[in-house]
Design a protein around this motif. Structure first.
Motif, mmCIF file in Angstrom:
data_model
loop_
_atom_site.group_PDB
_atom_site.id
_atom_site.type_symbol
_atom_site.label_atom_id
_atom_site.label_comp_id
_atom_site.label_asym_id
_atom_site.label_seq_id
_atom_site.Cartn_x
_atom_site.Cartn_y
_atom_site.Cartn_z
ATOM 1 N N LEU A 122 68.917 91.215 31.800
ATOM 2 C CA LEU A 122 69.150 91.596 33.202
ATOM 3 C C LEU A 122 68.809 90.148 34.031
ATOM 4 O O LEU A 122 67.947 89.853 33.926
ATOM 5 N N ASN A 123 69.470 90.424 35.213
ATOM 6 C CA ASN A 123 69.104 89.301 36.250
ATOM 7 C C ASN A 123 67.755 89.434 36.866
ATOM 8 O O ASN A 123 67.044 88.425 37.001
ATOM 9 N N ASN A 136 75.408 92.119 36.414
ATOM 10 C CA ASN A 136 74.040 92.461 36.508
ATOM 11 C C ASN A 136 73.298 91.788 35.582
ATOM 12 O O ASN A 136 71.939 91.759 35.197
ATOM 13 N N HIS A 137 73.733 90.965 34.561
ATOM 14 C CA HIS A 137 73.165 90.427 33.344
ATOM 15 C C HIS A 137 73.514 88.942 33.490
ATOM 16 O O HIS A 137 74.666 88.549 33.656
ATOM 17 N N HIS A 148 79.962 95.359 36.497
ATOM 18 C CA HIS A 148 78.572 95.724 35.755
ATOM 19 C C HIS A 148 77.905 94.682 35.119
ATOM 20 O O HIS A 148 76.714 94.385 35.212
#
Length: 322
Positions: free
Chosen positions: A48-49, A31-32, A28
């Motif tokens: 966030l990406n 994603n960052h 998870h």
């Protein structure tokens, strides 16, 4: 069947825990990117990406490392907080000009601080932008209540249906974000006057500090703007017991109306999902502290206590005044 107290807590404390499932947490986190500043080793927030891809990052002050997933505000080692803040402000001004993010359309002209691992003030940024960077934000929430021969009743406001965030939902009696250089009690006094028409002398005489709640929220559609943004928060909690003749009334456009609800009516509204997520957490904390919610009648008591006092992954600051 209404929502359980633990379900309400999970709606607020949404970011996964490493201890629950290390593999899922690690995946998870991909994603960052990690928000950092020159000269500070700590991660200050999760971006966030998708936010990384949309921002225009001036190369003279930002370094993006895709392999290590870091976004670093690049400054001289002796840069001041004002200099860092100015660079962030320029970056955000360009994003507003390009209308890059929906969340920035709710510009507040309020500045939120970012602190380092020793509580040092690193920089500040526009409040509405803080979820884009995933930084820790601070606020105050209070429950104003009456306790007399008719039992305990709580002052519960309904948010304006035109608010950008959580329109029409129920809220805590008084709540608001703490800007840079603001301290919890004075923030409460200001918000109580502005939002609930509560005279300053009433707040100062009756407000009792009741600790903090901490959680790691992930923004959903009702929050307004982009979804899935990381939003770790520290909320300073106050109880304000008032006489029955004290009436809370909207003082600005943020609140539609105040209602004086019994404990049972409040519990029913919680179970119906009528409260803004973090306001539900504050009320659950209130019920625990006042012996209304106990280990004997709540099977998830320990998990609830742990999740509303979460240790955050980022530096936090003391707001002691001395």
């Amino acid at each position: 069947m209404g929502k359980s107290n633990l379900e309400l807590v999970k709606e607020c404390d949404r970011f996964p825990y490493y201890q629950d499932d290390p593999a899922y947490y690690t995946e998870h986190l991909k994603n960052h990117h990690f928000f950092k500043v020159t000269g500070c080793d700590a991660v200050l927030g999760y971006i966030l990406n998708s936010v990384i891809q949309k921002f225009h990052w001036p190369e003279d002050c930002w370094a993006i490392d895709s392999e290590n997933r870091t976004v670093t505000l690049v400054t001289a080692p002796d840069a001041t907080a004002e200099q860092r803040s100015e660079l962030v402000a320029r970056t955000l001004a360009e994003a507003v000009k390009r209308d890059t993010f929906e969340i920035l359309r709710g510009w507040r002209d309020e500045l939120y601080p970012v602190y380092g691992p020793n509580g040092e003030f690193l920089l500040e940024m526009e409040r509405s932008a803080s979820p884009l960077f995933g930084i820790v934000s601070y606020g105050v929430h209070s429950t104003c209540y009456v306790e007399d021969a008719d039992g305990m009743r709580l002052w519960i406001p309904r948010r304006s249906r035109t608010k950008q965030t959580y329109p029409g939902m129920l809220d805590n009696s008084v709540a608001g974000g703490m800007s840079s250089n603001e301290h919890p009690f004075e923030c409460l006094v200001r918000e109580a006057r502005e939002e609930a028409s509560l005279p300053e002398e009433v707040t100062r005489a009756n407000a009792v500090a009741a600790g903090c709640v901490t959680y790691f929220y992930v923004r959903g559609p009702k929050a307004g703007g982009e979804t899935d943004l990381a939003q770790p928060e520290v909320e300073y909690i106050f109880d304000v017991k008032v006489d029955a003749d004290v009436v809370l009334k909207p003082g600005d456009s943020e609140v539609e109306q105040f209602h004086l609800l019994s404990v049972e009516e409040t519990k029913k509204a919680l179970a119906n999902g009528e409260f803004k997520p973090n306001c539900a957490v504050v009320l659950i904390d209130f019920f625990i502290r006042h012996g209304i919610l106990t280990a004997e009648d709540e099977p998830d008591y320990l998990e609830i206590l742990a999740r509303i006092h979460r240790r955050l992954e980022f530096p936090t600051a003391s707001h002691a005044t001395n």
